[in-house]
Design a protein around this motif. Structure first.
Motif, PDB file in Angstrom:
ATOM      1  N   LEU A 250      34.806  43.636  45.625  1.00 16.06           N
ATOM      2  CA  LEU A 250      35.604  43.927  46.820  1.00 16.06           C
ATOM      3  C   LEU A 250      37.065  44.176  46.456  1.00 16.06           C
ATOM      4  O   LEU A 250      37.713  45.044  47.048  1.00 16.06           O
ATOM      5  CB  LEU A 250      35.482  42.777  47.813  1.00 16.06           C
ATOM      6  CG  LEU A 250      34.103  42.605  48.463  1.00 16.06           C
ATOM      7  CD1 LEU A 250      34.080  41.368  49.339  1.00 16.06           C
ATOM      8  CD2 LEU A 250      33.709  43.833  49.261  1.00 16.06           C
ATOM      9  N   LEU A 251      37.583  43.424  45.493  1.00 16.38           N
ATOM     10  CA  LEU A 251      38.943  43.697  45.027  1.00 16.38           C
ATOM     11  C   LEU A 251      39.040  45.094  44.424  1.00 16.38           C
ATOM     12  O   LEU A 251      39.999  45.831  44.665  1.00 16.38           O
ATOM     13  CB  LEU A 251      39.354  42.644  43.990  1.00 16.38           C
ATOM     14  CG  LEU A 251      39.673  41.243  44.521  1.00 16.38           C
ATOM     15  CD1 LEU A 251      39.876  40.279  43.361  1.00 16.38           C
ATOM     16  CD2 LEU A 251      40.906  41.258  45.416  1.00 16.38           C
ATOM     17  N   GLN A 252      38.034  45.458  43.659  1.00 20.85           N
ATOM     18  CA  GLN A 252      37.994  46.809  43.077  1.00 20.85           C
ATOM     19  C   GLN A 252      37.968  47.860  44.186  1.00 20.85           C
ATOM     20  O   GLN A 252      38.693  48.863  44.132  1.00 20.85           O
ATOM     21  CB  GLN A 252      36.760  46.944  42.197  1.00 20.85           C
ATOM     22  CG  GLN A 252      36.503  48.356  41.687  1.00 20.85           C
ATOM     23  CD  GLN A 252      35.034  48.584  41.338  1.00 20.85           C
ATOM     24  OE1 GLN A 252      34.157  47.850  41.795  1.00 20.85           O
ATOM     25  NE2 GLN A 252      34.770  49.582  40.532  1.00 20.85           N
ATOM     26  N   SER A 258      42.968  45.281  38.572  1.00 19.03           N
ATOM     27  CA  SER A 258      43.529  44.267  37.682  1.00 19.03           C
ATOM     28  C   SER A 258      43.196  42.862  38.180  1.00 19.03           C
ATOM     29  O   SER A 258      42.802  41.984  37.399  1.00 19.03           O
ATOM     30  CB  SER A 258      45.040  44.445  37.562  1.00 19.03           C
ATOM     31  OG  SER A 258      45.601  43.446  36.730  1.00 19.03           O
ATOM     32  N   ASP A 259      43.340  42.637  39.499  1.00 16.85           N
ATOM     33  CA  ASP A 259      43.006  41.331  40.064  1.00 16.85           C
ATOM     34  C   ASP A 259      41.517  41.038  39.922  1.00 16.85           C
ATOM     35  O   ASP A 259      41.123  39.885  39.680  1.00 16.85           O
ATOM     36  CB  ASP A 259      43.398  41.276  41.540  1.00 16.85           C
ATOM     37  CG  ASP A 259      44.906  41.299  41.742  1.00 16.85           C
ATOM     38  OD1 ASP A 259      45.642  41.065  40.759  1.00 16.85           O
ATOM     39  OD2 ASP A 259      45.349  41.563  42.875  1.00 16.85           O
ATOM     40  N   ALA A 260      40.695  42.066  40.083  1.00 13.72           N
ATOM     41  CA  ALA A 260      39.253  41.887  39.938  1.00 13.72           C
ATOM     42  C   ALA A 260      38.911  41.432  38.524  1.00 13.72           C
ATOM     43  O   ALA A 260      38.104  40.512  38.321  1.00 13.72           O
ATOM     44  CB  ALA A 260      38.529  43.188  40.273  1.00 13.72           C
ATOM     45  N   LEU A 261      39.521  42.065  37.546  1.00 13.25           N
ATOM     46  CA  LEU A 261      39.268  41.692  36.149  1.00 13.25           C
ATOM     47  C   LEU A 261      39.753  40.267  35.877  1.00 13.25           C
ATOM     48  O   LEU A 261      39.064  39.500  35.176  1.00 13.25           O
ATOM     49  CB  LEU A 261      39.957  42.682  35.211  1.00 13.25           C
ATOM     50  CG  LEU A 261      39.324  44.072  35.152  1.00 13.25           C
ATOM     51  CD1 LEU A 261      40.244  45.066  34.445  1.00 13.25           C
ATOM     52  CD2 LEU A 261      37.971  44.010  34.427  1.00 13.25           C
ATOM     53  N   THR A 280      29.344  42.674  34.901  1.00 11.37           N
ATOM     54  CA  THR A 280      30.281  43.273  35.858  1.00 11.37           C
ATOM     55  C   THR A 280      31.657  43.410  35.220  1.00 11.37           C
ATOM     56  O   THR A 280      32.341  44.436  35.397  1.00 11.37           O
ATOM     57  CB  THR A 280      30.371  42.405  37.125  1.00 11.37           C
ATOM     58  OG1 THR A 280      29.064  42.271  37.689  1.00 11.37           O
ATOM     59  CG2 THR A 280      31.295  43.035  38.150  1.00 11.37           C
ATOM     60  N   TYR A 281      32.068  42.398  34.481  1.00  9.25           N
ATOM     61  CA  TYR A 281      33.352  42.428  33.789  1.00  9.25           C
ATOM     62  C   TYR A 281      33.403  43.604  32.821  1.00  9.25           C
ATOM     63  O   TYR A 281      34.393  44.356  32.779  1.00  9.25           O
ATOM     64  CB  TYR A 281      33.533  41.106  33.055  1.00  9.25           C
ATOM     65  CG  TYR A 281      34.888  40.903  32.395  1.00  9.25           C
ATOM     66  CD1 TYR A 281      36.069  41.200  33.061  1.00  9.25           C
ATOM     67  CD2 TYR A 281      34.969  40.386  31.110  1.00  9.25           C
ATOM     68  CE1 TYR A 281      37.312  40.990  32.467  1.00  9.25           C
ATOM     69  CE2 TYR A 281      36.202  40.176  30.507  1.00  9.25           C
ATOM     70  CZ  TYR A 281      37.361  40.484  31.185  1.00  9.25           C
ATOM     71  OH  TYR A 281      38.582  40.282  30.591  1.00  9.25           O
ATOM     72  N   ILE A 286      35.445  49.160  31.603  1.00  6.40           N
ATOM     73  CA  ILE A 286      35.262  50.595  31.352  1.00  6.40           C
ATOM     74  C   ILE A 286      36.036  51.397  32.390  1.00  6.40           C
ATOM     75  O   ILE A 286      36.714  52.371  32.066  1.00  6.40           O
ATOM     76  CB  ILE A 286      33.768  50.959  31.386  1.00  6.40           C
ATOM     77  CG1 ILE A 286      33.057  50.368  30.175  1.00  6.40           C
ATOM     78  CG2 ILE A 286      33.584  52.481  31.413  1.00  6.40           C
ATOM     79  CD1 ILE A 286      31.555  50.555  30.192  1.00  6.40           C
ATOM     80  N   GLU A 287      35.940  50.982  33.659  1.00  7.37           N
ATOM     81  CA  GLU A 287      36.667  51.696  34.706  1.00  7.37           C
ATOM     82  C   GLU A 287      38.169  51.653  34.443  1.00  7.37           C
ATOM     83  O   GLU A 287      38.888  52.610  34.734  1.00  7.37           O
ATOM     84  CB  GLU A 287      36.356  51.091  36.072  1.00  7.37           C
ATOM     85  CG  GLU A 287      37.011  51.840  37.206  1.00  7.37           C
ATOM     86  CD  GLU A 287      36.521  51.381  38.560  1.00  7.37           C
ATOM     87  OE1 GLU A 287      37.301  51.455  39.515  1.00  7.37           O
ATOM     88  OE2 GLU A 287      35.363  50.950  38.647  1.00  7.37           O
ATOM     89  N   ALA A 288      38.632  50.536  33.873  1.00  7.79           N
ATOM     90  CA  ALA A 288      40.050  50.402  33.544  1.00  7.79           C
ATOM     91  C   ALA A 288      40.390  51.073  32.216  1.00  7.79           C
ATOM     92  O   ALA A 288      41.543  51.003  31.774  1.00  7.79           O
ATOM     93  CB  ALA A 288      40.422  48.922  33.478  1.00  7.79           C
TER      94      ALA A 288
END
Length: 592
Positions: A250-252, A258-261, A280-281, A286-288
């Motif tokens: 949801l943060l993503q 960044s907060d999600a990670l 998930t991490y 990868i998305e980052a």
């Protein structure tokens, strides 16, 4: 007269109870002889809901009992009515027999028919009866609760759900999950959330309750509410893996990658064995574009679970993306004995060998891709490699023999053949391929755009302009077509104002596209606005070290008298693309 089906006793017994079949045998020579077989299940597909209330695909098994003749007659009337499309008659007979017999199978069937017939009153009546007959069945109460909620009877719906949650231990925990799933299908999201809020009230320290509520809120689009609930959940149980994953997702979704990670990293500090969290991490890393860190996470998961083929596949793709082909090869080789992943593994092994110019080996691997999503790509690569080896006609024959399951595949094969011919300097033949394709697919954007690009090489600017303008008639905001036409007009004609207008529109649509920035720089150069040209070209080059951008920037600098700066730009570009013909031609033109 209709013939009685020999499967009639089995069908009715299966649906309404073990004692029913004996009655039907006795009646088969009486007044009901001549009736056709019962309606099949497809007449009333099991509704997934009262628009989506999940019910069993088979009715409940009744206690062994004999149905009265009158009841059985009404059941048969109901079946035949359903078979003829008279759902109202079917529902009324089913409800009547359910009330008389109090058979749970009949009550369920009455409810299902009523739901399918969109008869909310009868569905509620049947569901209430079914609940009275089978009070211990949680699924019965779920369905009844959902129907009550849909009818605006919120308090009564919550009471049914509360009965499910009143059971001790794991059953209550599972009940929250089931109710959350059920309510997520409701069209009235506000009512569904209100019901869940009432169920969670008084259970604010129950992780199952909070997670179920958060899932429902997230599905209803109430992201802030879901995040608030998940934060409370993770304060209570910071090792709740599913909650941590949903919180990060949801943060993503809200743009806080960044907060999600950070949240996932904190969970992994306390629960390093939480594989779902680690996966998930890794994916969010990868998305980052933190590829090395993602690789470490995948490798750790794989070390703990060497048989996890999904992780092996994901790791192989990541290694391929980060230019570690031999490490990627090892992962894909480990998948070639796994039937679900075999075709994909051979496809990527083919890519690795093709990139290393091991063409014979790549051909062998691509040819082993005989099915799945990568089949067409692999077979097109076979044709491309054959063409690289000089077997142009064999490559074309291979493409012509490929099956085409839809128009999109047909177009891709046309384009592959044309590109093979164009890359072999057989431009006119390539144009013929596009012309043939456009007879059948005359307004297809990809075909028109590809033919336009080929027409530019053939100096057929009339075809280029016609095709690009056709695209723009259908798609006025097609930035690629706007840019291509604008650049061509700036580069090959003196229609600079028109070119500037087209490129400006493209740049509004995609302000950070280095191709379009290069075009804007070029048209500025052509109209003598050199300083503005430099700004656009330098920005384009900062986004991509493309040799054509370097060629353009160098030319503008040279024209402005900044020859050393031009030489530096060109020299830098030559280090990475020493054979680029456009770059070499510009350097030769200005420095000879």
């Amino acid at each position: 007269m209709f013939k009685m089906s020999d499967r009639l006793p089995r069908e009715v017994s299966r649906r309404f109870g073990r004692g029913t079949g004996r009655v039907l045998v006795a009646l088969s020579s009486a007044a009901l002889v001549g009736c056709s077989s019962l309606a099949s299940e497809r007449v009333f597909p099991s509704p997934a809901s009262p628009a989506s209330v999940a019910v069993s695909s088979e009715p409940s098994v009744s206690p062994a009992r004999e149905f009265k003749k009158e009841e059985l007659f009404r059941l048969l009337v109901a079946e035949f009515a359903a078979n003829q499309g008279d759902l109202a008659l079917a529902v009324s007979n089913y409800v009547a027999v359910a009330k008389e017999s109090r058979d749970p199978g009949v009550a369920e069937r009455a409810m299902r028919f009523a739901i399918y017939a969109k008869d909310e009153v009868a569905a509620l009546e049947a569901a209430e009866l079914w609940t009275e007959i089978s009070p211990e069945e949680e699924q019965v109460r779920q369905v009844y609760g959902a129907l009550l909620l849909r009818s605006g009877r919120l308090e009564e719906a919550v009471a049914q759900f509360e009965t499910i949650l009143a059971t001790p231990g794991e059953r209550a925990d599972r009940g929250f999950d089931a109710i959350s799933e059920l309510l997520s299908r409701e069209q009235n999201r506000e009512a569904a959330l209100d019901a869940m809020a009432r169920l969670v009230s008084g259970r604010e320290t129950n992780p199952h309750a909070l997670f179920a509520y958060a899932k429902l809120a997230a599905r209803a689009g109430e992201v802030e509410k879901a995040l608030e609930l998940l934060e409370r959940l993770l304060d209570i149980d910071n090792e709740h893996a599913a909650g941590s994953v949903l919180y990060a997702r949801l943060l993503q979704q809200r743009g806080n990658l960044s907060d999600a990670l950070d949240a996932l990293a904190q969970t992994l500090e306390t629960t390093p064995s939480a594989q779902a969290v680690r996966m998930t991490y890794a994916r969010l890393l990868i998305e980052a574009r933190r590829f090395d860190e993602a690789r470490v996470q995948f490798e750790r998961v794989l070390a703990d679970d060497p048989e996890n083929l999904d992780v092996r596949y994901a790791l192989g793709l990541l290694l391929l993306q980060t230019n570690r082909p031999e490490d990627a090869r090892a992962q894909f080789l480990g998948l070639t004995d796994n039937p679900p992943r075999r075709a994909a593994a051979y496809y990527y092994l083919g890519q690795i060998d093709e990139s290393q110019e091991k063409y014979d080996q790549a051909l062998e691997e691509y040819r082993r891709v005989d099915r799945g999503e990568h089949f067409l790509n692999a077979q097109i690569r076979v044709a491309v490699i054959l063409a690289k080896q000089g077997a142009i006609e064999q490559a074309r024959d291979h493409l012509h023999a490929l099956p085409r399951q839809n128009a999109q595949q047909d177009i891709r094969i046309f384009r592959a053949e044309a590109e093979i011919l164009a890359n072999s300097d057989r431009l006119e033949e390539a144009m013929d391929v596009y012309d043939r394709a456009l007879v059948d697919y005359g307004s297809h954007t990809d075909l028109l755009y590809a033919r336009a690009m080929l027409a530019e090489k053939l100096d057929r600017l009339d075809v280029l302009e016609s095709d690009l303008r056709t695209i723009l008639e259908n798609e006025p905001d097609n930035a690629d077509a706007l840019n291509a036409l604008g650049f061509t007009l700036a580069d090959r004609t003196d229609r600079y104002e028109e070119a500037l207008e087209l490129i400006s529109r493209a740049l509004e649509l995609r302000p950070d596209d280095f191709y379009i920035l290069d075009s804007m720089g070029w048209v500025m150069y052509r109209i003598g606005r050199y300083r503005e040209a430099l700004e656009y070209l330098r920005r384009a080059l900062s986004l991509s070290e493309d040799p054509e951008v370097a060629a353009h920037l160098g030319e503008v600098l040279w024209t402005m008298g900044e020859k050393d700066a031009a030489r530096e730009v060109w020299a830098t570009a030559l280090q990475t693309t020493p054979d680029d013909q456009r770059l070499l031609e510009v350097i030769k033109r200005f420095t000879d």
